[in-house]
Scaffold this motif. Sequence first.
Motif, short mmCIF file in Angstrom:
data_model
loop_
_atom_site.label_atom_id
_atom_site.label_comp_id
_atom_site.label_asym_id
_atom_site.label_seq_id
_atom_site.Cartn_x
_atom_site.Cartn_y
_atom_site.Cartn_z
N TRP A 11 0.95 -1.17 0.04
CA TRP A 11 -0.04 0.03 -0.10
C TRP A 11 0.83 1.11 0.12
CZ3 TRP A 11 -4.61 0.55 -1.47
CH2 TRP A 11 -5.78 -0.28 -1.54
N ARG A 12 1.84 1.27 0.71
CA ARG A 12 2.89 2.42 0.81
C ARG A 12 3.37 2.84 -0.67
NH1 ARG A 12 5.24 0.03 5.23
NH2 ARG A 12 4.10 0.39 6.95
N GLN A 13 3.79 1.70 -1.34
CA GLN A 13 4.16 1.67 -2.67
C GLN A 13 3.21 2.20 -3.88
OE1 GLN A 13 5.71 -1.98 -3.87
NE2 GLN A 13 7.73 -1.87 -2.59
N ILE A 14 1.95 1.76 -3.54
CA ILE A 14 0.91 2.48 -4.46
C ILE A 14 0.77 3.91 -4.06
CG2 ILE A 14 -1.79 2.12 -4.73
CD1 ILE A 14 -1.33 -0.85 -4.39
N VAL A 15 0.71 4.23 -2.89
CA VAL A 15 0.32 5.42 -2.43
C VAL A 15 1.57 6.42 -2.98
CG1 VAL A 15 0.08 7.26 -0.55
CG2 VAL A 15 -1.10 5.23 -0.69
N ALA A 16 2.91 5.95 -2.77
CA ALA A 16 3.98 6.92 -3.38
C ALA A 16 4.02 6.88 -4.86
CB ALA A 16 5.07 6.17 -2.65
N SER A 17 3.51 5.88 -5.45
CA SER A 17 3.37 6.09 -7.02
C SER A 17 2.21 6.52 -7.53
CB SER A 17 3.96 4.71 -7.56
OG SER A 17 2.76 3.73 -7.23
#
Length: 157
Positions: A11-17
């Motif tokens: 989820w952190r990767q999705i939000v960051a990208s």
Amino acid sequence: MTPQSDEDEVWRQIVASFNETAERDSADQPWPDSENVPAEPVRRVVKPSEGLEGFEELEDTAERDPDGERDGAEDEGHFEPPPPPPLPKLDLATKLAWVALFGGPAYLLVAAMASWHMEGWALFTAVAAFIGGFVALVVRMGDDRPNDSGWDDGAVL
């Protein structure tokens, strides 16, 4: 790592990208020819049809060959419905029921809009005509099957 922490990392990767641009720009994607709009507007010619007097038919002139004939591929999916059957003939009782159904409320509406003084018998007659016309039409409607239903009546409840 626990499954919960793996999920949190995804989820952190999705939000960051989220605000990053896509790898493949939409300008690189091919545009289908079927989505192209013609440069000049489609002209339409109005001509009376042969079987229907008083009606007009629209025909595209942009889809014609230079010889003036239509493409066979254009007519492949074209459907022209058959002419509708004539309306059934109504007997006198049905006609009177329809007149009563609409005539009673129409009289009340006109009388109210024109501020006419309505006697009690006129008000009763208009309401009784509406109710009587409705009841007459419902009673005459019938619940029998059509004569041309064939051997398979489908689900009979």
